[in-house]
Design a protein around this motif. Structure first.
Motif, PDB file in Angstrom:
ATOM      1  N   THR A  55      48.915  22.139   6.717  1.00 29.20           N
ATOM      2  CA  THR A  55      50.249  22.534   7.164  1.00 29.20           C
ATOM      3  C   THR A  55      50.389  24.040   7.381  1.00 29.20           C
ATOM      4  O   THR A  55      51.504  24.533   7.563  1.00 29.20           O
ATOM      5  CB  THR A  55      51.310  22.082   6.138  1.00 29.20           C
ATOM      6  N   ALA A  56      49.296  24.779   7.380  1.00 26.84           N
ATOM      7  CA  ALA A  56      49.336  26.241   7.429  1.00 26.84           C
ATOM      8  C   ALA A  56      50.106  26.788   8.629  1.00 26.84           C
ATOM      9  O   ALA A  56      50.721  27.840   8.538  1.00 26.84           O
ATOM     10  CB  ALA A  56      47.921  26.818   7.421  1.00 26.84           C
ATOM     11  N   ARG A  57      50.093  26.093   9.708  1.00 22.10           N
ATOM     12  CA  ARG A  57      50.761  26.603  10.913  1.00 22.10           C
ATOM     13  C   ARG A  57      52.162  26.023  11.095  1.00 22.10           C
ATOM     14  O   ARG A  57      52.803  26.271  12.100  1.00 22.10           O
ATOM     15  CB  ARG A  57      49.912  26.334  12.134  1.00 22.10           C
ATOM     16  N   SER A  58      52.641  25.259  10.145  1.00 17.85           N
ATOM     17  CA  SER A  58      53.998  24.722  10.266  1.00 17.85           C
ATOM     18  C   SER A  58      55.009  25.826   9.979  1.00 17.85           C
ATOM     19  O   SER A  58      54.667  26.879   9.439  1.00 17.85           O
ATOM     20  CB  SER A  58      54.201  23.543   9.306  1.00 17.85           C
ATOM     21  N   THR A  59      56.246  25.582  10.321  1.00 16.29           N
ATOM     22  CA  THR A  59      57.277  26.594  10.088  1.00 16.29           C
ATOM     23  C   THR A  59      57.647  26.700   8.610  1.00 16.29           C
ATOM     24  O   THR A  59      58.173  27.716   8.190  1.00 16.29           O
ATOM     25  CB  THR A  59      58.543  26.291  10.919  1.00 16.29           C
ATOM     26  N   LEU A  60      57.389  25.677   7.847  1.00 13.99           N
ATOM     27  CA  LEU A  60      57.640  25.678   6.396  1.00 13.99           C
ATOM     28  C   LEU A  60      56.375  25.233   5.660  1.00 13.99           C
ATOM     29  O   LEU A  60      56.318  24.130   5.119  1.00 13.99           O
ATOM     30  CB  LEU A  60      58.795  24.729   6.050  1.00 13.99           C
ATOM     31  N   PRO A  61      55.344  26.071   5.631  1.00 14.82           N
ATOM     32  CA  PRO A  61      54.054  25.623   5.091  1.00 14.82           C
ATOM     33  C   PRO A  61      54.097  25.204   3.626  1.00 14.82           C
ATOM     34  O   PRO A  61      53.443  24.242   3.250  1.00 14.82           O
ATOM     35  CB  PRO A  61      53.134  26.822   5.299  1.00 14.82           C
ATOM     36  N   GLY A 124      45.979  34.119  11.736  1.00 10.96           N
ATOM     37  CA  GLY A 124      47.072  34.521  12.611  1.00 10.96           C
ATOM     38  C   GLY A 124      48.297  34.869  11.785  1.00 10.96           C
ATOM     39  O   GLY A 124      48.292  34.768  10.578  1.00 10.96           O
ATOM     40  N   PRO A 125      49.372  35.246  12.412  1.00 10.49           N
ATOM     41  CA  PRO A 125      50.570  35.676  11.706  1.00 10.49           C
ATOM     42  C   PRO A 125      51.349  34.519  11.105  1.00 10.49           C
ATOM     43  O   PRO A 125      51.227  33.384  11.538  1.00 10.49           O
ATOM     44  CB  PRO A 125      51.389  36.361  12.808  1.00 10.49           C
ATOM     45  N   SER A 126      52.119  34.839  10.093  1.00 12.70           N
ATOM     46  CA  SER A 126      53.107  33.931   9.513  1.00 12.70           C
ATOM     47  C   SER A 126      52.556  32.590   9.085  1.00 12.70           C
ATOM     48  O   SER A 126      53.000  31.543   9.528  1.00 12.70           O
ATOM     49  CB  SER A 126      54.241  33.726  10.534  1.00 12.70           C
ATOM     50  N   THR A 127      51.552  32.591   8.223  1.00 11.94           N
ATOM     51  CA  THR A 127      50.986  31.328   7.723  1.00 11.94           C
ATOM     52  C   THR A 127      51.125  31.253   6.228  1.00 11.94           C
ATOM     53  O   THR A 127      50.169  31.084   5.502  1.00 11.94           O
ATOM     54  CB  THR A 127      49.511  31.190   8.103  1.00 11.94           C
ATOM     55  N   GLY A 128      52.310  31.345   5.693  1.00 11.94           N
ATOM     56  CA  GLY A 128      52.623  31.345   4.285  1.00 11.94           C
ATOM     57  C   GLY A 128      51.931  30.442   3.494  1.00 11.94           C
ATOM     58  O   GLY A 128      51.426  30.064   2.661  1.00 11.94           O
TER      59      GLY A 128
END
Length: 128
Positions: A55-61, A124-128
């Motif tokens: 789920t790393a690339r989801s908007t809510l990881p 990549g960016p934004s992968t919480g």
């Protein structure tokens, strides 16, 4: 030195697997609890970090990983190991599974807030 989030996730999966494998070696004050439920906590902990990679690339990881891990471990429990693994049902296993995911999620959030896993080059960016 900062580890990438991917490397941290792999490290935490291995930590969960180690807990699962080594729980049989524990003998101490909470021996019965560790033997009965430690494997559930450790396995669920590891499954969260595996799910996080999916789920790393989801908007809510974090939430997505927790939900996916929760479904996987609880279904494993209620469906008796999916019919191909040995599993002994105990309703407290469901709570231990939840505790393992909660522990993993808490650790993940703490590590992220402490600035761990800053390397964006691997994901990549934004992968919480």
């Amino acid at each position: 030195m900062h580890m990438s989030r991917r490397a941290q996730d792999v490290l935490f999966v291995l930590l969960g697997v180690a807990g699962l494998v080594l729980k049989g070696q524990y003998s101490g004050a909470a021996d019965e609890w560790v033997q009965s439920y430690g494997g559930n906590v450790a396995a669920s902990f590891a499954v969260y970090f595996l799910a996080k990679r999916v789920t790393a690339r989801s908007t809510l990881p974090h939430a997505s990983a927790a939900a996916l891990a929760f479904m996987a471990v609880q279904l494993f429990e209620v469906l008796d190991g999916f019919g191909f693994m040995e599993n002994v049902y105990d309703r407290l296993d469901l709570a231990a599974n939840t505790a393992g995911i909660a522990l993993a999620l808490a650790l993940d959030v703490v590590v992220r807030r402490m600035g761990g896993g800053r390397s964006a080059s691997a994901e990549g960016p934004s992968t919480g």
